[in-house]
Motif scaffolding. Sequence first.
Motif, PDB file in Angstrom:
ATOM      1  N   GLN A 157       0.806  -1.217   0.000  1.00  0.00           N
ATOM      2  CA  GLN A 157       0.000   0.000   0.000  1.00  0.00           C
ATOM      3  C   GLN A 157       0.841   1.269   0.000  1.00  0.00           C
ATOM      4  O   GLN A 157       0.319   2.350  -0.275  1.00  0.00           O
ATOM      5  CB  GLN A 157      -0.919   0.023   1.230  1.00  0.00           C
ATOM      6  CG  GLN A 157      -1.983  -1.057   1.244  1.00  0.00           C
ATOM      7  CD  GLN A 157      -2.794  -1.013   2.517  1.00  0.00           C
ATOM      8  OE1 GLN A 157      -2.247  -0.904   3.616  1.00  0.00           O
ATOM      9  NE2 GLN A 157      -4.108  -1.077   2.380  1.00  0.00           N
ATOM     10  N   PRO A 159       3.232   2.619  -2.027  1.00  0.00           N
ATOM     11  CA  PRO A 159       3.276   3.492  -3.215  1.00  0.00           C
ATOM     12  C   PRO A 159       2.028   4.342  -3.397  1.00  0.00           C
ATOM     13  O   PRO A 159       2.120   5.521  -3.764  1.00  0.00           O
ATOM     14  CB  PRO A 159       3.452   2.494  -4.362  1.00  0.00           C
ATOM     15  CG  PRO A 159       4.084   1.297  -3.739  1.00  0.00           C
ATOM     16  CD  PRO A 159       3.502   1.218  -2.369  1.00  0.00           C
ATOM     17  N   GLU A 160       0.861   3.766  -3.125  1.00  0.00           N
ATOM     18  CA  GLU A 160      -0.375   4.549  -3.225  1.00  0.00           C
ATOM     19  C   GLU A 160      -0.405   5.652  -2.177  1.00  0.00           C
ATOM     20  O   GLU A 160      -0.860   6.778  -2.461  1.00  0.00           O
ATOM     21  CB  GLU A 160      -1.580   3.633  -3.079  1.00  0.00           C
ATOM     22  CG  GLU A 160      -2.909   4.311  -3.360  1.00  0.00           C
ATOM     23  CD  GLU A 160      -4.077   3.353  -3.337  1.00  0.00           C
ATOM     24  OE1 GLU A 160      -5.220   3.817  -3.473  1.00  0.00           O
ATOM     25  OE2 GLU A 160      -3.837   2.134  -3.179  1.00  0.00           O
ATOM     26  N   ALA A 161       0.082   5.346  -0.961  1.00  0.00           N
ATOM     27  CA  ALA A 161       0.142   6.378   0.080  1.00  0.00           C
ATOM     28  C   ALA A 161       1.089   7.500  -0.317  1.00  0.00           C
ATOM     29  O   ALA A 161       0.798   8.683  -0.089  1.00  0.00           O
ATOM     30  CB  ALA A 161       0.582   5.744   1.395  1.00  0.00           C
ATOM     31  N   ASP A 163       1.749   8.446  -3.341  1.00  0.00           N
ATOM     32  CA  ASP A 163       1.069   9.234  -4.375  1.00  0.00           C
ATOM     33  C   ASP A 163       0.081  10.222  -3.753  1.00  0.00           C
ATOM     34  O   ASP A 163      -0.040  11.370  -4.210  1.00  0.00           O
ATOM     35  CB  ASP A 163       0.339   8.309  -5.344  1.00  0.00           C
ATOM     36  CG  ASP A 163       1.288   7.586  -6.281  1.00  0.00           C
ATOM     37  OD1 ASP A 163       2.454   8.021  -6.393  1.00  0.00           O
ATOM     38  OD2 ASP A 163       0.883   6.568  -6.883  1.00  0.00           O
ATOM     39  N   ILE A 164      -0.646   9.780  -2.736  1.00  0.00           N
ATOM     40  CA  ILE A 164      -1.596  10.678  -2.063  1.00  0.00           C
ATOM     41  C   ILE A 164      -0.851  11.844  -1.414  1.00  0.00           C
ATOM     42  O   ILE A 164      -1.267  13.012  -1.514  1.00  0.00           O
ATOM     43  CB  ILE A 164      -2.415   9.901  -1.023  1.00  0.00           C
ATOM     44  CG1 ILE A 164      -3.321   8.880  -1.707  1.00  0.00           C
ATOM     45  CG2 ILE A 164      -3.247  10.850  -0.162  1.00  0.00           C
ATOM     46  CD1 ILE A 164      -4.091   7.993  -0.753  1.00  0.00           C
ATOM     47  N   ARG A 167       0.361  14.260  -4.201  1.00  0.00           N
ATOM     48  CA  ARG A 167      -0.716  15.098  -4.745  1.00  0.00           C
ATOM     49  C   ARG A 167      -1.154  16.153  -3.741  1.00  0.00           C
ATOM     50  O   ARG A 167      -1.480  17.292  -4.117  1.00  0.00           O
ATOM     51  CB  ARG A 167      -1.892  14.219  -5.162  1.00  0.00           C
ATOM     52  CG  ARG A 167      -1.612  13.356  -6.383  1.00  0.00           C
ATOM     53  CD  ARG A 167      -2.899  12.774  -6.942  1.00  0.00           C
ATOM     54  NE  ARG A 167      -3.519  11.855  -5.983  1.00  0.00           N
ATOM     55  CZ  ARG A 167      -3.320  10.539  -5.972  1.00  0.00           C
ATOM     56  NH1 ARG A 167      -2.484   9.987  -6.854  1.00  0.00           N
ATOM     57  NH2 ARG A 167      -3.931   9.776  -5.097  1.00  0.00           N
ATOM     58  N   VAL A 182      -3.924  10.353   3.795  1.00  0.00           N
ATOM     59  CA  VAL A 182      -3.629   8.925   3.625  1.00  0.00           C
ATOM     60  C   VAL A 182      -4.508   8.092   4.550  1.00  0.00           C
ATOM     61  O   VAL A 182      -5.050   7.051   4.148  1.00  0.00           O
ATOM     62  CB  VAL A 182      -2.133   8.656   3.912  1.00  0.00           C
ATOM     63  CG1 VAL A 182      -1.855   7.152   3.909  1.00  0.00           C
ATOM     64  CG2 VAL A 182      -1.265   9.348   2.882  1.00  0.00           C
ATOM     65  N   LEU A 186      -7.145   5.504   2.564  1.00  0.00           N
ATOM     66  CA  LEU A 186      -6.747   4.107   2.485  1.00  0.00           C
ATOM     67  C   LEU A 186      -7.218   3.348   3.718  1.00  0.00           C
ATOM     68  O   LEU A 186      -7.648   3.936   4.710  1.00  0.00           O
ATOM     69  CB  LEU A 186      -5.218   3.994   2.347  1.00  0.00           C
ATOM     70  CG  LEU A 186      -4.589   4.612   1.097  1.00  0.00           C
ATOM     71  CD1 LEU A 186      -3.080   4.464   1.136  1.00  0.00           C
ATOM     72  CD2 LEU A 186      -5.142   3.970  -0.172  1.00  0.00           C
ATOM     73  N   GLU A 245       7.807  11.393  -5.776  1.00  0.00           N
ATOM     74  CA  GLU A 245       7.457  10.770  -7.053  1.00  0.00           C
ATOM     75  C   GLU A 245       8.541   9.795  -7.496  1.00  0.00           C
ATOM     76  O   GLU A 245       8.246   8.681  -7.967  1.00  0.00           O
ATOM     77  CB  GLU A 245       7.253  11.843  -8.116  1.00  0.00           C
ATOM     78  CG  GLU A 245       6.820  11.280  -9.462  1.00  0.00           C
ATOM     79  CD  GLU A 245       6.561  12.370 -10.489  1.00  0.00           C
ATOM     80  OE1 GLU A 245       6.146  12.026 -11.603  1.00  0.00           O
ATOM     81  OE2 GLU A 245       6.775  13.548 -10.150  1.00  0.00           O
ATOM     82  N   GLY A 248       8.365   6.704  -5.250  1.00  0.00           N
ATOM     83  CA  GLY A 248       7.250   5.842  -5.642  1.00  0.00           C
ATOM     84  C   GLY A 248       7.566   5.026  -6.880  1.00  0.00           C
ATOM     85  O   GLY A 248       7.220   3.838  -6.957  1.00  0.00           O
ATOM     86  N   ARG A 252       7.765   0.868  -6.938  1.00  0.00           N
ATOM     87  CA  ARG A 252       6.976   0.048  -7.863  1.00  0.00           C
ATOM     88  C   ARG A 252       7.872  -0.848  -8.716  1.00  0.00           C
ATOM     89  O   ARG A 252       7.549  -2.011  -8.973  1.00  0.00           O
ATOM     90  CB  ARG A 252       6.115   0.950  -8.743  1.00  0.00           C
ATOM     91  CG  ARG A 252       4.916   1.550  -8.020  1.00  0.00           C
ATOM     92  CD  ARG A 252       3.981   2.258  -8.996  1.00  0.00           C
ATOM     93  NE  ARG A 252       2.754   2.664  -8.336  1.00  0.00           N
ATOM     94  CZ  ARG A 252       2.579   3.836  -7.739  1.00  0.00           C
ATOM     95  NH1 ARG A 252       3.575   4.726  -7.723  1.00  0.00           N
ATOM     96  NH2 ARG A 252       1.438   4.127  -7.148  1.00  0.00           N
TER      97      ARG A 252
END
Length: 329
Positions: A157, A159-161, A163-164, A167, A182, A186, A245, A248, A252
């Motif tokens: 989880q 990488p998604e955190a 990204d949040i 942004r 986050v 999530l 960025e 992340g 990935r």
Amino acid sequence: MNLQLESTEFIVILAMVFISVFILLASLSIPVFGEQRRVKRRLKQRLGEISSASDQPSISSLLRARYLKKLNPLERQFESLPGMEALARLIEQSGGQIMAYKVVVLSLLLGVAGFVLVLLVVNFLPVALAAGIALVLAPYLRLIYLRHKRLMEFEAQLPEAIDIIKRALLTGHPFGESLSLVTEGLEGPVSTEFGITYSDLSYGSDLRRAMLGLLERVPSVTLMAFVTAVLVQKETGGNLAEILENIGTVIRGRFRFQRRVKTLSAEGRLSAWILMLVPFGLFGLIYFTTPGYMETLVRSDRGHQLIMISFVLMLLGAVWIRRLLRIEV
């Protein structure tokens, strides 16, 4: 009498097989993917330098002291025994809520009960000792398994955190508020841990202590890279959104490489399981089809010694196969 003797010997064999398979599962169920020790050492060294720059006590030590104050005198004495703090950290990392001393008491009770029960049933001391040791270790192995599972879920989880957070930073939110986003966006361990970190920042803790507290709760090399980048950017400046960025993207790519490594090593892992389980299947087949062929091995003292020696050698083989299959990345 012979029927009762054969039944007892059969129970002994079953107990030995169960204990051996339990030990082999504990040895081979650890994933083949390993962290690169040099990277981990280098990141830990950098974080140690950052942590030593602050003369304030860590969040974990403050929370530990506050936790001990809430306990009654007897529980506080148990929880203050050597090793209890490390065990409590393992329980926390596994997502559990039980007290550390209760895990120790449970493991001891399981070990004693297993030892007495097996000794009464099979009347064979080595098997009873092995059963007792296996049951003593069972709660700790369970905690290690749950911790690893939770860490894998957190890393999946992360990488998604990131990204949040990236942004949120690009839209003008401060770093602390991005952690709150986050938590809201999530679920699972990443939401829980980032929520605790956000609470640390909200209650007046500085960024260094809050991020190091996060890393203590989630000992992951992937998270360590994230924490290091955030703390270094705080000291030297720079575009944190761009740094996140890049991190992340690297994370990935690392996960894609992990999956490829797992796919390429699948044949070796399957071979390991076959090599370790075939002797038990072959023994059971011969024992049921031609019992007389195994009579000397099962009934004689020298046969029992050979069985125990073979178990030890198989355990060493399982550890060696695990080392061969574990790939450093």
